[in-house]
Scaffold this motif. Structure first.
Motif, PDB file in Angstrom:
ATOM      1  N   SER A   1       0.856  -1.180  -0.157  1.00  0.00           N
ATOM      2  CA  SER A   1      -0.048  -0.234  -0.050  1.00  0.00           C
ATOM      3  C   SER A   1       0.928   1.226   0.046  1.00  0.00           C
ATOM      4  O   SER A   1       1.756   1.500   1.023  1.00  0.00           O
ATOM      5  CB  SER A   1      -1.057  -0.040   1.264  1.00  0.00           C
ATOM      6  OG  SER A   1      -1.841  -0.855   1.111  1.00  0.00           O
ATOM      7  N   TYR A   2       0.599   2.113  -0.769  1.00  0.00           N
ATOM      8  CA  TYR A   2       1.590   3.213  -1.052  1.00  0.00           C
ATOM      9  C   TYR A   2       0.561   4.564  -0.628  1.00  0.00           C
ATOM     10  O   TYR A   2      -0.207   4.769  -1.347  1.00  0.00           O
ATOM     11  CB  TYR A   2       1.848   3.315  -2.713  1.00  0.00           C
ATOM     12  CG  TYR A   2       2.914   2.225  -2.831  1.00  0.00           C
ATOM     13  CD1 TYR A   2       4.415   2.099  -2.933  1.00  0.00           C
ATOM     14  CD2 TYR A   2       2.544   0.918  -3.360  1.00  0.00           C
ATOM     15  CE1 TYR A   2       4.993   1.197  -3.129  1.00  0.00           C
ATOM     16  CE2 TYR A   2       3.131  -0.285  -3.568  1.00  0.00           C
ATOM     17  CZ  TYR A   2       4.551  -0.030  -3.637  1.00  0.00           C
ATOM     18  OH  TYR A   2       5.172  -1.094  -3.731  1.00  0.00           O
ATOM     19  N   ILE A   3       1.329   5.188   0.119  1.00  0.00           N
ATOM     20  CA  ILE A   3       0.692   6.457   0.820  1.00  0.00           C
ATOM     21  C   ILE A   3       0.682   7.648  -0.020  1.00  0.00           C
ATOM     22  O   ILE A   3       1.860   7.980   0.024  1.00  0.00           O
ATOM     23  CB  ILE A   3       0.887   6.751   2.363  1.00  0.00           C
ATOM     24  CG1 ILE A   3       0.798   5.241   2.926  1.00  0.00           C
ATOM     25  CG2 ILE A   3       0.128   7.595   2.862  1.00  0.00           C
ATOM     26  CD1 ILE A   3       1.421   5.425   4.439  1.00  0.00           C
ATOM     27  N   MET A   4      -0.674   8.239  -0.450  1.00  0.00           N
ATOM     28  CA  MET A   4      -0.610   9.477  -0.977  1.00  0.00           C
ATOM     29  C   MET A   4      -0.482  10.482   0.024  1.00  0.00           C
ATOM     30  O   MET A   4      -1.648  10.412   0.952  1.00  0.00           O
ATOM     31  CB  MET A   4      -1.442   9.617  -2.173  1.00  0.00           C
ATOM     32  CG  MET A   4      -1.571   8.706  -3.218  1.00  0.00           C
ATOM     33  SD  MET A   4      -2.920   8.997  -4.311  1.00  0.00           S
ATOM     34  CE  MET A   4      -4.206   8.473  -3.296  1.00  0.00           C
ATOM     35  N   VAL A   5       0.092  11.599   0.193  1.00  0.00           N
ATOM     36  CA  VAL A   5       0.138  12.608   1.264  1.00  0.00           C
ATOM     37  C   VAL A   5       0.554  13.903   0.947  1.00  0.00           C
ATOM     38  O   VAL A   5       1.301  13.943  -0.004  1.00  0.00           O
ATOM     39  CB  VAL A   5       0.855  11.828   2.257  1.00  0.00           C
ATOM     40  CG1 VAL A   5       2.385  11.864   1.957  1.00  0.00           C
ATOM     41  CG2 VAL A   5       0.807  12.596   3.707  1.00  0.00           C
TER      42      VAL A   5
END
Length: 485
Positions: free
Chosen positions: A337-341
């Motif tokens: 899971s790749y976090i957009m922030v």
């Protein structure tokens, strides 16, 4: 002899002509794709009428209603309708906000087209209209449409229209990019902050230089919400309205992706290892800067404002002011899971966070590992804000009803501790560890990992306590759903 002399003279004359005029033909320069002489800069006048449209609030094959973008419609003329409407939207659990909308949603639908396409646009101001089952909480008012992608006279095309009126106008897309649209009726700040914005994605005439496996649009925006001073409710929960004081001082209560606090954590974007993902990222503001980042990968290409001519390579973060945008492309290296922030972490703590996950089933878009079920939410405003604060700052270390993590399980904490003890602990945990026996025992129980001082204000501490008390009145299953992600 005379012929040779004549030839020599003609040659000298030709050389002199080149020197004097610079007319010697070198390599032909490529045509300028932005040649104003080849642009449509004379659209037909807008039409203003009194005919009220009564169908769908958003119509057109070139519109996408969510984060996942539809393929480009090949038609060279795109007919689009985006009617204005006042309605209630839930921007966070328990926060039902009196919004003004395009196309009956916040953000408005995304329009996708390409350079050279003609847009035939129409809009009816339906702010005086009541929709069955939806309460109208704001008075009818003038609205308008401002397309940043258009080159037109604002006085003609972007004029404000009264409730019940319809405006129609056309324009041709001359530049590629990601462009904002918004209501341009004064006060513009209030209209944007109330939800009247969206994105227009314009592809280059010949398409993009790369091929993407996934395409999504991410619109970052701010909300400035406060409980309604008139104490109105929606389905038994408090109504939230625009906080003008916070708006003018640029102090948002929520900063979000695609209109919802942590919305793309609960509904992640799908991708698979080895795929190239293309995100069209737009920061509409209205007042804050975004520092967009995806944890676990690097932006292979960044096209600032969405134009491939404005290319950067190998970027970690993209800085976007209000109404700036960027197309970012990156590879998914492996499962996860790749976090957009928003790397302005004050914005992230207010909800500007999302996930791109390889655990989303392509058929259903349901999340397996990160499945966050619909959760119960408090209705009292201080408890609502306490829930948002807890989810933003505490979930990494604490659960609610699912056992201890780095810190203790906080379900039932108000039954084990007094409010005075909890308030002191939240205010100055390091001082409690010096003198309080219970605090020292907790530290030992949890591997001597101390709780950091979050520099919470007295107001925030009160909000946490309200939320903890609400949690401790709920059934065990509801407790897990409310906060035990």
């Amino acid at each position: 002899m005379a012929a040779r002399t004549t030839t020599r003279v003609l040659g000298l004359l030709a050389a002199c002509t080149v020197l004097l005029t610079g007319c010697e033909q070198g390599p032909r320069q490529p045509a300028d794709p932005y040649d104003p002489g080849k642009m449509d800069l004379k659209p037909v006048p807008a039409k203003l009428g009194g005919e009220r449209h009564q169908g769908a609030f958003a119509e057109g094959g070139a519109l996408s209603l969510g984060a996942e973008l539809k393929p480009l419609d090949p038609a060279p003329v795109k007919t689009v309708r985006l009617d204005t409407m006042h309605r209630i939207v839930e921007i966070a659990p328990g926060v039902k906000f009196s919004a003004w909308t395009f196309g009956h949603q916040v953000p408005g639908p995304t329009l996708r087209a390409r350079v050279g396409d003609r847009i035939k646009f129409s809009m009816t101001n339906r702010s005086d209209e009541r929709v069955p089952g939806v309460q109208v909480m704001a008075a009818p008012m003038m609205h308008s449409m401002d397309f940043h992608a258009a080159m037109v006279s604002p006085q003609d095309k972007y004029r404000s229209i009264a409730p019940g009126q319809t405006i129609e106008f056309e324009f041709t897309l001359n530049y590629p990019g990601i462009f904002m649209y918004h209501c341009g009726t004064p006060m513009i700040l209030e209209h944007i902050a109330s939800g009247m914005y969206g994105a227009v994605i314009v592809e280059p005439r010949a398409g993009y230089p790369t091929k993407a496996d996934r395409e999504y649009v991410v619109v970052q925006s701010e909300f400035y919400a406060k409980p309604d001073p008139g104490k109105r409710t929606v389905d038994g929960t408090p109504l939230y309205v625009l906080d003008g004081d916070r708006l003018r001082s640029a102090q948002p209560t929520h900063t979000v992706f695609n209109g919802v606090h942590n919305g793309m954590v609960k509904q992640p974007l799908a991708a698979q290892p080895g795929e190239r993902v293309r995100l069209f990222v737009l920061n509409v503001g209205p007042s804050k800067t975004s520092s967009f980042h995806v944890v676990g990968t690097i932006f292979d290409r960044v096209w600032f404002d969405g134009n491939p001519d404005n290319q950067f390579r190998g970027m970690q973060t993209v800085l976007l002011g209000s109404s700036n945008a960027a197309t970012v492309e990156f590879m998914i290296p492996e499962a996860g899971s790749y976090i957009m922030v928003d790397h302005h972490f004050a914005n992230a703590s207010q909800g500007a966070i999302g996930l791109i996950s390889t655990n989303v089933k392509p058929e259903t878009k349901d999340l397996e590992h990160h499945n966050l079920p619909a959760s119960a939410a408090p209705s009292e405003p201080e408890a609502v804000q306490g829930k948002l604060n807890f989810e933003s700052k505490c979930l990494a270390c604490h659960s609610l009803g699912e056992g201890k993590k780095l810190g203790p399980d906080l379900a039932g904490v108000t039954k084990r501790r007094t409010d005075a003890w909890l308030a002191r602990w939240l205010k100055e945990p390091e001082k409690m560890l010096e003198t309080d026996a219970d605090a020292k025992a907790l530290l030992k129980e949890h591997n001597n990992i101390p709780m950091p001082n979050q520099s919470l204000s007295d107001v925030e501490i009160k909000q946490y306590l309200k939320y903890f008390h609400w949690i401790d009145t709920q059934p065990a299953d509801a407790v897990k759903a409310a906060g035990g992600h």
